[in-house]
Each structure stands twice: as C-alpha cells, then as structure tokens.
Scaffold this motif. Structure first.
Motif, short mmCIF file in Angstrom:
data_model
loop_
_atom_site.label_atom_id
_atom_site.label_comp_id
_atom_site.label_asym_id
_atom_site.label_seq_id
_atom_site.Cartn_x
_atom_site.Cartn_y
_atom_site.Cartn_z
N LEU A 57 0.84 -1.19 0.00
CA LEU A 57 0.00 0.00 0.00
C LEU A 57 0.88 1.25 0.00
N GLU A 58 0.46 2.25 -0.77
CA GLU A 58 1.11 3.56 -0.80
C GLU A 58 0.00 4.60 -0.82
N LYS B 207 0.88 10.62 -6.82
CA LYS B 207 1.12 9.59 -5.80
C LYS B 207 2.27 9.94 -4.85
N ARG C 248 -3.06 2.72 -3.67
CA ARG C 248 -1.83 2.81 -4.43
C ARG C 248 -2.21 3.15 -5.87
#
Length: 216
Positions: free
Chosen positions: A62-63, A95, A122
């Motif tokens: 996950l980001e 992002k 993400r």
C-alpha cells in the motif's frame, strides 16, 4: 485571503477499510478504443500489513494518498467539476503526496476552504485505466496560512524533492508548465540565474506523468 498560500502538511494517511476496487470504464482511460467492456475488480486491503492482494493472488504494498487535495476555485469560474486538476489543486492524482509531504496551494477565496478526497491505496504513474486502488482513507493535516505568497500553481515538497506541477489537456503544454514552475522554484530557493536554474533542471529534475485520464 486571495493572494495567500495554504501550506498543507500531510501528517498521516491510513486506510480505514479492508477492500478497494479498480476497473475498466468503456471508452475511458489511456486506450479508450481498445478497452470497451466494463469490468470492476475488488481488491483485498490489509491495513495492518500495509498490503493489498489482487484477485489472482498478487500482493502489492500500500502507498496511500488522496487523489484530490484542493482549495476553493475562484468564484468567477463558477461551478467546477472534480475531474480535472487546476490551479486550485483538485484531482491531481499525484502519488508523491503521501504522509510526510508538504503541499502549497494558491488561495483564491476567503478561508481557502480546503478539502481532501478520492482515496487511493496505491497507483502507478499514469493511472492508465482511469482508476487507481480506490478505497477509503483517513487523513490528518496541519494547515498554515502563508501571507502574500502569490503562487500561480500548486507545488509540493518532500524531505528530498521539490515537486512542481503542470496541468493541461496537452501533455506537451503540461510539461512546459511544470518545467517553468520548477525553474522558478529553483531560482527562488537558490538565487541562481534563470538560465542556470534551467540547466540544473536538465541535469537533476525528472519529468513524470501523474495521470493521463482526467482531461488535464
């Protein structure tokens, strides 16, 4: 007040549910004529492990970040949709705007009227099918007014990088705007001449595409 900047320190972003989704929307995305059948897939999200698992078993880290971070647009613009990013921020889909990043937004209306949304677990640069890992996030921000900053566009700062942003339906024009903003940032931070800042950008700056699907 108009003419100020709103400094947004992103202190925390965390997933608050155990699933997300991504999908193909007919005639949308980077290859609209090639992907014309609707499909949605659900993705398992493990907030504790910091991972997401795709239906065929592939696990990715996950980001999390908010695709939309914005202040109110100028009143003369009228009602503005949420698809396209503009000078007030909006659907930037960048992002790099994770926890620990500072974002600065030009203020156009009294009170700024900051908002955040479009939670992403993400995303790859480009967001090519038109959806990232869409999921619910909670965030914590510190908002600081910088008087008289007179910004023309949003920019962000991480412990390692300055990030300028250019928004336009033409990628060529978006590139030019981002480079122009980066040169101005380098000049303001270093006192270098505009020519030398331009050369430094050519040596050390990376041009990247945050998304190709939202019109600008």
């Amino acid at each position: 007040e108009p003419g100020d900047a709103l400094r947004v320190d992103i202190l925390e972003i965390r997933p608050i549910q155990t699933w997300g989704w991504t999908g193909v929307l007919p005639l949308r995305g980077a290859l609209p004529e090639e992907f014309t059948d609707y499909e949605r897939m659900h993705v398992e999200v493990d907030p504790d492990a910091g991972t997401c698992t795709l239906p065929w078993g592939l696990s990715l880290p996950l980001e999390p970040f908010f695709g939309i971070l914005a202040v109110a647009p100028p009143a003369p613009w009228g009602r503005v949709g949420s698809n396209e990013p503009r000078a007030f921020g909006g659907n930037m889909d960048n992002k790099e705007l994770v926890a620990g990043t500072t974002l600065r937004l030009p203020v156009f209306e009294r009170g700024a009227l900051f908002s955040a949304g479009d939670g992403h677990g993400r995303q790859g640069d480009g967001e090519v099918c038109i959806a990232a890992l869409e999921t619910a996030l909670a965030g914590r921000f510190r908002l600081t007014v910088e008087k008289g900053a007179r910004l023309s566009a949003p920019f962000a700062e991480t412990p390692e990088h300055l990030i300028s942003m250019g928004f336009h339906e033409s990628l060529d024009e978006a590139m030019r705007r981002a480079v122009r903003e980066m040169v101005a940032l380098i000049v303001a931070r270093t006192g270098l001449s505009r020519n030398r800042a331009y050369m430094l950008a050519s040596l050390a700056a990376d041009l990247r595409i945050t998304q190709v699907v939202d019109g600008e």
